[in-house]
Write a protein that holds these residues in place. Structure first.
Motif, mmCIF file in Angstrom:
data_model
loop_
_atom_site.group_PDB
_atom_site.id
_atom_site.type_symbol
_atom_site.label_atom_id
_atom_site.label_comp_id
_atom_site.label_asym_id
_atom_site.label_seq_id
_atom_site.Cartn_x
_atom_site.Cartn_y
_atom_site.Cartn_z
ATOM 1 N N ILE A 133 0.836 -1.205 0.000
ATOM 2 C CA ILE A 133 0.000 0.000 0.000
ATOM 3 C C ILE A 133 0.872 1.256 0.000
ATOM 4 O O ILE A 133 0.593 2.220 -0.729
ATOM 5 N N VAL A 134 1.942 1.254 0.788
ATOM 6 C CA VAL A 134 2.850 2.404 0.812
ATOM 7 C C VAL A 134 3.446 2.631 -0.575
ATOM 8 O O VAL A 134 3.511 3.764 -1.063
ATOM 9 N N GLN A 135 3.879 1.562 -1.224
ATOM 10 C CA GLN A 135 4.423 1.694 -2.580
ATOM 11 C C GLN A 135 3.381 2.261 -3.539
ATOM 12 O O GLN A 135 3.677 3.125 -4.373
ATOM 13 N N LYS A 136 2.141 1.800 -3.404
ATOM 14 C CA LYS A 136 1.098 2.285 -4.309
ATOM 15 C C LYS A 136 0.749 3.749 -4.044
ATOM 16 O O LYS A 136 0.350 4.468 -4.967
ATOM 17 N N LEU A 137 0.884 4.197 -2.808
ATOM 18 C CA LEU A 137 0.673 5.620 -2.526
ATOM 19 C C LEU A 137 1.730 6.469 -3.219
ATOM 20 O O LEU A 137 1.431 7.548 -3.755
ATOM 21 N N VAL A 138 2.960 5.984 -3.229
ATOM 22 C CA VAL A 138 4.030 6.673 -3.961
ATOM 23 C C VAL A 138 3.695 6.687 -5.451
ATOM 24 O O VAL A 138 3.794 7.732 -6.126
ATOM 25 N N ASN A 139 3.277 5.554 -5.962
ATOM 26 C CA ASN A 139 2.932 5.467 -7.390
ATOM 27 C C ASN A 139 1.741 6.364 -7.736
ATOM 28 O O ASN A 139 1.670 6.922 -8.835
ATOM 29 N N TYR A 140 0.813 6.476 -6.804
ATOM 30 C CA TYR A 140 -0.353 7.367 -6.974
ATOM 31 C C TYR A 140 0.108 8.817 -7.128
ATOM 32 O O TYR A 140 -0.338 9.533 -8.039
#
Length: 336
Positions: A133-140
């Motif tokens: 989820i943290v990685q996807k927030l960065v990607n977002y």
């Protein structure tokens, strides 16, 4: 003011799931991502588990809406409801009404809080899914191109590029870059935008209360920039019972701008950050001058009056005052 009284008021707004409601009023009896991050700051260096439990609640919330992250790590949101929502029910469910959900600063402060928690030995990430989820927030944020992405900002209002939002993302990305993949260009682009905007908040606001976040807690500006921000905020926005958010603010404006209570302790924390302890003490005194005996500090006083609005107590106000009180007590103990 008894430190335990502020703590007790703050705890009255903590939910069984670990998150905090913004206030106990009808208007604010919801969970905002940003407000939870600010509410739980007093516990960063504490041995209790409140800090990590608050972030576990936020991560659980995003796990529920991971499908939305999956979509918007590949295509930019076109409508406000497509953004990661800013506020939720007590059960951490989205609320299906129109809202200014484009709030990049909320994602930035969450990433920052996660990084700070881990740095302080808190078990923030429970498993590989939390890390994902943290990685996807960065990607977002990368998909949004946050450094040039107009958003609703901290006050959930006009859509433009906000320094406080860009700065929160810069600080958040720096805080998690040892945990997940953060392209360096994302941080560099954000820092460049921030330096172009400062000391203004945006194209329409030469100064704004939200800029204090760049000094405390984010510490993402130079000392010179911090002093510029503080001089403008105290010179143009300070009033008798608090700090107005910005000039000509219409929220609870009944002849003059509403005076926000967390502005005084926030300024005290900012002055501590740059080592001006006399000013820190000054704003602690001002904080106490507007704190009710119950410790239930409101969101604001209606402009030019001693009448609080219905959002009393406000978790954010209590948290800021509590943090400043802890620091004042520590300073006095060191002197004695």
């Amino acid at each position: 003011m008894n430190q335990h009284k502020l703590h007790s008021v703050l705890e009255s707004m903590r939910l069984p799931n670990g998150a905090y409601v913004a206030s106990t009023s009808d208007d604010y009896d919801y969970v905002w991502i940003r407000d939870v991050c600010y509410a739980v700051m007093p516990y960063l260096n504490s041995k209790c588990t409140r800090y990590e439990k608050a972030y576990h609640a936020l991560l659980s919330l995003l796990r529920k809406y991971e499908w939305k992250l999956d979509i918007h790590t590949e295509q930019k949101p076109q409508y406000l409801h497509e953004y990661i929502h800013a506020r939720y029910t007590r059960n951490l469910e989205e609320i299906p009404v129109e809202w200014g959900h484009a709030q990049n600063d909320a994602i930035g402060i969450m990433l920052y809080g996660i990084g700070q928690g881990i740095l302080n030995g808190k078990p923030i990430l429970r498993d590989k899914v939390d890390l994902r989820i943290v990685q996807k927030l960065v990607n977002y944020l990368e998909c949004l191109e946050y450094w040039e992405s107009p958003d609703n900002g901290m006050w959930e209002e006009n859509v433009e590029v906000h320094a406080s939002s860009v700065g929160a993302c810069v600080a958040g990305l720096k805080a998690v870059k040892t945990l997940v993949d953060v392209p360096e260009y994302m941080i560099e682009n954000g820092a460049n935008t921030l330096n172009k905007l400062l000391p203004c908040e945006s194209e329409t606001k030469e100064t704004d209360l939200s800029l204090l976040s760049l000094i405390y807690p984010l510490n993402v500006v130079t000392r010179q920039q911090a002093i510029q921000i503080l001089d403008r905020v105290t010179g143009r926005l300070e009033r008798k019972r608090g700090i107005i958010r910005y000039e000509d603010d219409q929220y609870y404006n009944e002849g003059s701008e509403a005076e926000w209570c967390f502005g005084f302790p926030w300024l005290g924390l900012c002055y501590e950050q740059i080592g001006e302890l006399d000013k820190m003490n000054e704003y602690w005194s001002k904080t106490m001058s507007i704190t009710p005996e119950t410790g239930k500090i409101p969101e604001l006083y209606i402009g030019g009056t001693d009448i609080p609005n219905k959002n009393t107590p406000l978790a954010w106000s209590i948290s800021m005052a509590y943090q400043l009180q802890v620091r004042m007590n520590e300073m006095q103990e060191n002197v004695s």
